[in-house]
Design a protein around this motif. Structure first.
Motif, PDB file in Angstrom:
ATOM      1  N   ILE A 133     106.305  48.882  66.876  1.00 31.09           N
ATOM      2  CA  ILE A 133     105.429  49.439  68.302  1.00 31.09           C
ATOM      3  C   ILE A 133     104.949  48.007  68.487  1.00 31.09           C
ATOM      4  N   VAL A 134     104.868  47.307  69.358  1.00 34.16           N
ATOM      5  CA  VAL A 134     103.878  46.141  69.841  1.00 34.16           C
ATOM      6  C   VAL A 134     103.614  46.266  71.374  1.00 34.16           C
ATOM      7  N   LEU A 135     102.099  46.284  71.683  1.00 33.16           N
ATOM      8  CA  LEU A 135     100.877  46.672  72.169  1.00 33.16           C
ATOM      9  C   LEU A 135     100.686  45.631  72.836  1.00 33.16           C
ATOM     10  N   VAL A 136     101.760  44.888  74.543  1.00 32.32           N
ATOM     11  CA  VAL A 136     101.614  43.376  74.976  1.00 32.32           C
ATOM     12  C   VAL A 136     100.519  43.537  75.829  1.00 32.32           C
ATOM     13  N   GLY A 137      99.631  42.826  76.070  1.00 31.00           N
ATOM     14  CA  GLY A 137      98.840  42.715  77.057  1.00 31.00           C
ATOM     15  C   GLY A 137      99.169  41.053  77.899  1.00 31.00           C
ATOM     16  N   ILE A 138      98.654  40.879  79.112  1.00 31.61           N
ATOM     17  CA  ILE A 138      98.748  39.026  79.242  1.00 31.61           C
ATOM     18  C   ILE A 138      98.048  38.311  79.072  1.00 31.61           C
ATOM     19  N   THR A 139      96.613  38.056  78.577  1.00 31.08           N
ATOM     20  CA  THR A 139      96.348  37.177  77.686  1.00 31.08           C
ATOM     21  C   THR A 139      95.200  38.059  77.221  1.00 31.08           C
ATOM     22  N   PRO A 140      94.070  37.352  76.463  1.00 31.15           N
ATOM     23  CA  PRO A 140      92.646  37.817  75.582  1.00 31.15           C
ATOM     24  C   PRO A 140      91.727  37.683  76.923  1.00 31.15           C
ATOM     25  N   GLY A 141      91.556  38.313  76.935  1.00 33.12           N
ATOM     26  CA  GLY A 141      89.950  37.945  77.727  1.00 33.12           C
ATOM     27  C   GLY A 141      88.901  36.928  77.087  1.00 33.12           C
ATOM     28  N   SER A 192      99.511  39.360  73.358  1.00 33.62           N
ATOM     29  CA  SER A 192      99.741  38.759  75.040  1.00 33.62           C
ATOM     30  C   SER A 192     100.212  37.779  74.982  1.00 33.62           C
ATOM     31  N   LEU A 193     101.048  38.014  75.888  1.00 34.34           N
ATOM     32  CA  LEU A 193     102.286  37.233  76.646  1.00 34.34           C
ATOM     33  C   LEU A 193     101.848  35.952  76.895  1.00 34.34           C
ATOM     34  N   LEU A 194     100.454  35.752  76.364  1.00 36.26           N
ATOM     35  CA  LEU A 194      99.763  34.529  76.599  1.00 36.26           C
ATOM     36  C   LEU A 194      98.878  34.627  75.378  1.00 36.26           C
ATOM     37  N   ARG A 195      99.259  34.067  73.620  1.00 39.01           N
ATOM     38  CA  ARG A 195      98.541  34.430  72.859  1.00 39.01           C
ATOM     39  C   ARG A 195      97.277  34.293  72.781  1.00 39.01           C
ATOM     40  N   ASN A 196      97.190  32.718  73.181  1.00 41.16           N
ATOM     41  CA  ASN A 196      95.969  31.750  73.859  1.00 41.16           C
ATOM     42  C   ASN A 196      94.746  32.435  75.423  1.00 41.16           C
ATOM     43  N   PRO A 197      93.888  32.890  75.192  1.00 41.09           N
ATOM     44  CA  PRO A 197      92.999  32.890  76.362  1.00 41.09           C
ATOM     45  C   PRO A 197      93.318  32.072  77.047  1.00 41.09           C
ATOM     46  N   LEU A 257     102.949  24.955  82.804  1.00 41.14           N
ATOM     47  CA  LEU A 257     101.704  25.243  81.586  1.00 41.14           C
ATOM     48  C   LEU A 257     102.001  26.173  81.054  1.00 41.14           C
ATOM     49  N   LEU A 258     101.883  27.426  82.162  1.00 42.96           N
ATOM     50  CA  LEU A 258     101.896  28.898  81.546  1.00 42.96           C
ATOM     51  C   LEU A 258     103.442  29.485  81.524  1.00 42.96           C
ATOM     52  N   ARG A 259     104.729  28.965  81.935  1.00 38.82           N
ATOM     53  CA  ARG A 259     105.774  29.474  80.970  1.00 38.82           C
ATOM     54  C   ARG A 259     105.714  28.614  79.723  1.00 38.82           C
ATOM     55  N   ALA A 260     105.016  27.240  79.503  1.00 41.86           N
ATOM     56  CA  ALA A 260     105.060  26.829  78.210  1.00 41.86           C
ATOM     57  C   ALA A 260     104.438  27.541  77.614  1.00 41.86           C
ATOM     58  N   GLN A 261     103.251  28.416  77.933  1.00 44.26           N
ATOM     59  CA  GLN A 261     103.034  28.548  76.331  1.00 44.26           C
ATOM     60  C   GLN A 261     103.422  30.146  76.365  1.00 44.26           C
ATOM     61  N   LEU A 262     104.030  30.815  77.413  1.00 44.91           N
ATOM     62  CA  LEU A 262     104.164  31.919  76.899  1.00 44.91           C
ATOM     63  C   LEU A 262     105.657  31.914  75.889  1.00 44.91           C
ATOM     64  N   LEU A 263     106.434  30.930  76.664  1.00 45.76           N
ATOM     65  CA  LEU A 263     107.982  30.835  75.087  1.00 45.76           C
ATOM     66  C   LEU A 263     107.816  29.760  73.861  1.00 45.76           C
ATOM     67  N   SER A 264     106.412  28.949  74.503  1.00 53.64           N
ATOM     68  CA  SER A 264     105.976  28.339  72.551  1.00 53.64           C
ATOM     69  C   SER A 264     105.661  29.335  71.669  1.00 53.64           C
ATOM     70  N   TYR A 265     105.026  30.423  72.137  1.00 61.35           N
ATOM     71  CA  TYR A 265     103.755  31.266  71.448  1.00 61.35           C
ATOM     72  C   TYR A 265     104.698  32.870  71.170  1.00 61.35           C
ATOM     73  N   ARG A 271     110.831  40.946  80.717  1.00 64.21           N
ATOM     74  CA  ARG A 271     111.964  41.068  80.940  1.00 64.21           C
ATOM     75  C   ARG A 271     112.391  39.615  81.179  1.00 64.21           C
ATOM     76  N   PHE A 272     111.175  38.648  81.515  1.00 64.34           N
ATOM     77  CA  PHE A 272     111.383  37.435  81.850  1.00 64.34           C
ATOM     78  C   PHE A 272     111.791  36.911  80.281  1.00 64.34           C
ATOM     79  N   VAL A 273     111.195  36.760  79.177  1.00 64.34           N
ATOM     80  CA  VAL A 273     112.089  36.712  77.907  1.00 64.34           C
ATOM     81  C   VAL A 273     112.887  37.056  77.524  1.00 64.34           C
ATOM     82  N   ALA A 274     112.669  37.816  77.549  1.00 65.89           N
ATOM     83  CA  ALA A 274     114.447  38.648  77.126  1.00 65.89           C
ATOM     84  C   ALA A 274     115.558  38.113  78.216  1.00 65.89           C
ATOM     85  N   ASP A 275     115.241  37.894  78.828  1.00 71.30           N
ATOM     86  CA  ASP A 275     116.736  36.623  79.760  1.00 71.30           C
ATOM     87  C   ASP A 275     116.499  35.463  79.396  1.00 71.30           C
TER      88      ASP A 275
END
Length: 259
Positions: free
Chosen positions: A55-63, A138-143, A162-170, A195-199
């Motif tokens: 199981i993978v719990l996915v947040g948005i980005t570390p605060g 997190s979807l955006l691994r780095n804060p 920029l954020l899309r590149a972070q999402l897909l590259s990490y 769902r975007f990543v799945a697409d």
């Protein structure tokens, strides 16, 4: 697991002053990965991947709080001479979903039967004796910070270059190391981005279990209704019970089907 960034930034982390480990203004500049306008991405040691996770719990980005907790633990491990893998494992464990949201998260997961599927008494064990079954990420691994404040989903990461590149590259690369896991997004914005990543072909849509309310304390009424602790007649107009009922039923059936 990608370790290049850890190798790049571990000397920086070892050199941080006590004030910087507590979040002084000079910290971001030392850990900056990318910047575009008022959006800034900073490194935090969250690379560790548990390939056996179910199981993978996915947040948005570390605060910032999670970032500082992870940096302090990394500094401690490095000062004690720990190897990179052990250091990253420790940093991940300390920084992941720490704070007041954890009890809500455990209750929500137990409500839809994740504990029964995994064969544990409660999902609270995922943060202890059963941690080998879980990956937190997190979807955006780095804060990400906007005007030095925690990023909360705007602008949408799937539309901002920029954020899309972070999402897909990490994150897009991380999911390839988790071939047997199911993904539970925390919140609607995370679900949409997942769902975007799945697409993009990074993950199969069938492995996404979305619809659970975000475990934040600010979401208390929705959580209480989802858990059956608040009745329909007690709800305010801000809560959509039909949406929550449907999500609970669908998630419970999906989890049962996993077994």
């Amino acid at each position: 697991m990608q370790k290049q960034l850890f190798e790049q930034f571990s000397p920086v982390i070892r050199s941080l002053a006590p004030t910087e480990l507590n979040g002084s203004p000079t910290l971001n500049a030392k850990l900056r990965l990318a910047q575009e306008g008022d959006i800034e991405v900073c490194y935090a040691p969250f690379e560790y991947i548990n390939p056996a996770a179910r199981i993978v719990l996915v947040g948005i980005t570390p605060g910032r709080t999670q970032m500082l907790n992870a940096l302090k633990e990394t500094r401690k491990q490095l000062d004690q001479g720990a190897d990179p893998i052990s250091t990253l494992m420790a940093a991940k464990k300390v920084g992941a979903f720490s704070g007041a949201m954890r009890p809500n998260l455990v209750s929500l997961l137990d409500c839809i039967g994740v504990n029964r599927w995994l064969g544990i008494r409660s999902c609270g064990e995922l943060f202890g004796t059963a941690s080998h079954l879980m990956q937190t990420t997190s979807l955006l691994r780095n804060p990400v910070f906007i005007n030095n404040e925690n990023y909360s989903g705007n602008p949408a990461m799937t539309r901002h270059p920029l954020l899309r590149a972070q999402l897909l590259s990490y994150f897009g690369e991380d999911v390839k190391s988790l071939p047997k896991a199911v993904f539970i997004p925390l919140g609607d914005k995370v679900a949409a981005a997942l769902r975007f990543v799945a697409d993009q072909g990074c993950i199969d849509h069938s492995r996404i279990l979305d619809g659970m309310p975000h475990p934040s304390g600010a979401n208390a009424e929705r959580i209480a209704y989802f858990l059956g602790k608040k009745s329909l007649s007690e709800l305010s107009v801000k809560t959509n019970p039909a949406k929550l009922d449907l999500a609970r039923d669908l998630l419970t059936r999906k989890v049962m089907a996993l077994a």
